[in-house]
Design a protein around this motif. Structure first.
Motif, PDB file in Angstrom:
ATOM      1  N   LEU A 167      64.739  29.860  99.778  1.00 48.36           N
ATOM      2  CA  LEU A 167      64.787  31.277  99.419  1.00 48.36           C
ATOM      3  C   LEU A 167      65.104  32.143 100.620  1.00 48.36           C
ATOM      4  O   LEU A 167      65.324  33.340 100.500  1.00 48.36           O
ATOM      5  CB  LEU A 167      63.435  31.723  98.858  1.00 48.36           C
ATOM      6  CG  LEU A 167      63.019  31.145  97.519  1.00 48.36           C
ATOM      7  CD1 LEU A 167      61.585  31.552  97.201  1.00 48.36           C
ATOM      8  CD2 LEU A 167      63.965  31.663  96.448  1.00 48.36           C
ATOM      9  N   ALA A 178      57.430  37.969  95.300  1.00 42.54           N
ATOM     10  CA  ALA A 178      56.840  38.646  96.458  1.00 42.54           C
ATOM     11  C   ALA A 178      57.890  38.831  97.550  1.00 42.54           C
ATOM     12  O   ALA A 178      57.971  39.897  98.176  1.00 42.54           O
ATOM     13  CB  ALA A 178      55.643  37.858  96.982  1.00 42.54           C
ATOM     14  N   GLN A 179      58.701  37.805  97.770  1.00 42.89           N
ATOM     15  CA  GLN A 179      59.788  37.905  98.747  1.00 42.89           C
ATOM     16  C   GLN A 179      60.730  39.053  98.399  1.00 42.89           C
ATOM     17  O   GLN A 179      61.064  39.878  99.248  1.00 42.89           O
ATOM     18  CB  GLN A 179      60.610  36.605  98.764  1.00 42.89           C
ATOM     19  CG  GLN A 179      59.870  35.386  99.254  1.00 42.89           C
ATOM     20  CD  GLN A 179      60.053  35.171 100.741  1.00 42.89           C
ATOM     21  OE1 GLN A 179      60.971  35.725 101.329  1.00 42.89           O
ATOM     22  NE2 GLN A 179      59.166  34.381 101.334  1.00 42.89           N
ATOM     23  N   MET A 223      50.637  33.348  99.610  1.00 40.26           N
ATOM     24  CA  MET A 223      50.590  34.469  98.662  1.00 40.26           C
ATOM     25  C   MET A 223      49.761  35.612  99.233  1.00 40.26           C
ATOM     26  O   MET A 223      50.155  36.778  99.145  1.00 40.26           O
ATOM     27  CB  MET A 223      49.946  33.958  97.368  1.00 40.26           C
ATOM     28  CG  MET A 223      50.631  34.271  96.061  1.00 40.26           C
ATOM     29  SD  MET A 223      52.318  34.778  96.060  1.00 40.26           S
ATOM     30  CE  MET A 223      52.122  36.499  95.606  1.00 40.26           C
ATOM     31  N   MET A 275      55.829  33.616  94.457  1.00 38.79           N
ATOM     32  CA  MET A 275      56.258  33.732  95.849  1.00 38.79           C
ATOM     33  C   MET A 275      57.649  34.352  95.920  1.00 38.79           C
ATOM     34  O   MET A 275      57.905  35.224  96.749  1.00 38.79           O
ATOM     35  CB  MET A 275      56.302  32.329  96.442  1.00 38.79           C
ATOM     36  CG  MET A 275      55.615  32.087  97.773  1.00 38.79           C
ATOM     37  SD  MET A 275      54.461  33.249  98.410  1.00 38.79           S
ATOM     38  CE  MET A 275      55.433  33.948  99.734  1.00 38.79           C
ATOM     39  N   ALA A 276      58.542  33.910  95.051  1.00 41.60           N
ATOM     40  CA  ALA A 276      59.907  34.430  95.054  1.00 41.60           C
ATOM     41  C   ALA A 276      59.891  35.932  94.755  1.00 41.60           C
ATOM     42  O   ALA A 276      60.580  36.717  95.406  1.00 41.60           O
ATOM     43  CB  ALA A 276      60.756  33.691  94.031  1.00 41.60           C
ATOM     44  N   MET A 302      53.130  43.268 101.699  1.00 41.08           N
ATOM     45  CA  MET A 302      53.589  44.288 100.743  1.00 41.08           C
ATOM     46  C   MET A 302      52.820  45.584 100.942  1.00 41.08           C
ATOM     47  O   MET A 302      53.399  46.669 100.910  1.00 41.08           O
ATOM     48  CB  MET A 302      53.429  43.775  99.317  1.00 41.08           C
ATOM     49  CG  MET A 302      54.504  42.787  98.919  1.00 41.08           C
ATOM     50  SD  MET A 302      54.486  42.404  97.155  1.00 41.08           S
ATOM     51  CE  MET A 302      53.420  40.987  97.118  1.00 41.08           C
ATOM     52  N   ARG A 360      65.644  37.016 105.338  1.00 43.55           N
ATOM     53  CA  ARG A 360      66.739  37.139 104.378  1.00 43.55           C
ATOM     54  C   ARG A 360      67.672  38.250 104.822  1.00 43.55           C
ATOM     55  O   ARG A 360      67.256  39.196 105.489  1.00 43.55           O
ATOM     56  CB  ARG A 360      66.188  37.450 102.977  1.00 43.55           C
ATOM     57  CG  ARG A 360      65.474  36.269 102.363  1.00 43.55           C
ATOM     58  CD  ARG A 360      64.805  36.614 101.068  1.00 43.55           C
ATOM     59  NE  ARG A 360      65.741  37.040 100.050  1.00 43.55           N
ATOM     60  CZ  ARG A 360      65.381  37.340  98.803  1.00 43.55           C
ATOM     61  NH1 ARG A 360      64.110  37.255  98.447  1.00 43.55           N
ATOM     62  NH2 ARG A 360      66.278  37.712  97.928  1.00 43.55           N
TER      63      ARG A 360
END
Lengths: 249, 249
Positions: B94, A138-139, B135, A135-136, B142, B66
């Motif tokens: 995150l 993908a982020q 996911m 997941m990280a 993506m 983010r």
DNA sequence: CGCATGCTTGAATTTAATCAACCCTAGTGG
DNA sequence: CCACTAGGGTTGATTAAATTCAAGCATGCG
């Protein structure tokens, strides 16, 4: 590149590698399985296939990708030695997987995997941990694809490759790039031409130095980090971010 | 901060809100917690904060984002009623989370969550399922960011919004868009101007019809699907897969 | 009412994609 | 051992898409 050097037989590997591996670990699950071989370009599974197995990369690299409407390909990741494929899905595979170069893998059935994980709290937390890492990543990739320039993408990619696959020559700052330029382009959301041009520019500026087609030496690691756009965003004390209307709890 | 003091009796299952919720379910874990209120724009947690709580959106919407180097913002997702935040990480968050509009949430501590999940196989599989869905969404995003045009991104977004947040007016094809154009832009990797222009074009072609600033009516659902670029790619054998990705729990 | 904020629209600019040669290198076979 | 070839890679010129810059327009709110 560096093939034909480590062609051990399975029995050679068995004892020394098993030594030190906890009985209850994902690595341990795979250790009992035979090693299979994939030739460069060979497909391991296709998007949509019934996800009957999970895989561990023993040596080599896989590309993980999806194809959309008019044939556009999106590579969502590369897997290197030690990585696992197929953990994050039951039912059908969400993506296809192919060998980038000659690659050795192990597989276990989803059924066995689920049964073992159900029995062992250690395995469960390992699986959670894997999914969190996935997941990280993908982020990070979403950030890269969403807002980074071609140069920033390339620099980020090189740095990540350097971390993810620390080859024998890592200390010299040499990073292996087993994949083709097209693979890199499809991973970074660019074209081969842009990837090529960007590499050329970084080379001319003395930041990197290509070593053959499938490796690069990182000459100015610090500059690379700067250019990767991954620097933290601090605005001296309080965050004066225009979007944020409220303050945090 | 109100916490841990409102422990209702669990046997009060006849309560209309609790009716129909399995005793061992993630929903159930949150049901016991008090509802908290966030004003529009208010921050729930910040990237890097110690991830001490998990959250459930009761009503309203959150944006998950983010910030990178020079202030660029990337929204990696929106959460609507029924969704959960913070499942995919231990340690530190995150990403940051903010209320898009006035929003009501419930929270439970990571410690309690972990303890409960450790005790219950049902909860474990629910958590795995959540992570898998997360996911799958990340994969879709993506693909969108990597290879889709502005128009394809907008169409994909509208369709996803329609599925994810089926409001009261869903049958009329009306989709709520609680977020601003800037939010949409930062989610789709575009600028506000491009988002605006693309919406205008879709409107002129009679495919959608804006309803105020924060809703859109989908007039030609089929065309929208075509334009979203999510059609499958048939190369040799016809593998036809229904659009099954992106289902939250 | 008048301001602020968010949204739309238009023109100029920039970035990366596309189109089109050309080059290099590994692998092949004479 | 060399010539040939095919595929991957580089480079240049042109084009397209989206960004940036710059007004101007709505909507909501005190």
């Amino acid at each position: 590149m560096l093939q034909a050097n480590n062609v051990h037989h399975l029995k050679d590997v068995t004892n020394p590698v098993l030594f030190g591996v906890a009985p209850d670990s994902l690595q341990g699950l795979f250790r009992r399985q035979p090693v299979e071989h994939l030739c460069a370009g060979q497909s391991l599974f296709l998007e949509g296939d019934a996800a009957r197995h999970l895989f561990e990369v023993v040596e080599g690299s896989l590309r993980i990708f999806r194809i959309i409407s008019d044939g556009r390909r999106v590579i969502t990741g590369f897997l290197h030695a030690g990585d696992m494929a197929g953990v994050s899905m039951t039912g059908n595979y969400l993506y296809s997987a192919e060998a980038v170069v000659d690659t050795r893998i192990r597989r276990i059935s989803r059924k066995l995997f689920d049964a073992e994980v159900a029995k062992s709290p250690e395995l469960q937390s390992e699986v959670f941990s894997l999914l969190r890492d996935e997941m990280a990543d993908a982020q990070d990739q979403m950030v890269l694809l969403s807002r980074k320039s071609a140069e920033e993408r390339l620099c980020s990619f090189l740095l990540r490759q350097a971390e993810a696959a620390p080859g024998a020559r890592a200390n010299a700052g040499i990073v292996a790039l087993p994949m083709t330029r097209l693979d890199i382009a499809d991973y970074l959301g660019l074209t081969i031409e842009t990837v090529s041009r960007t590499i050329t520019k970084l080379t001319q500026r003395g930041i990197i130095c290509p070593v053959g087609r499938h490796a690069v030496q990182l000459l100015k690691h610090g500059v690379l980090v700067q250019l990767s756009g991954d620097g933290e965003y601090f605005s001296d004390g309080c965050r004066q971010i225009s979007y944020a209307a409220g303050n945090h709890h």
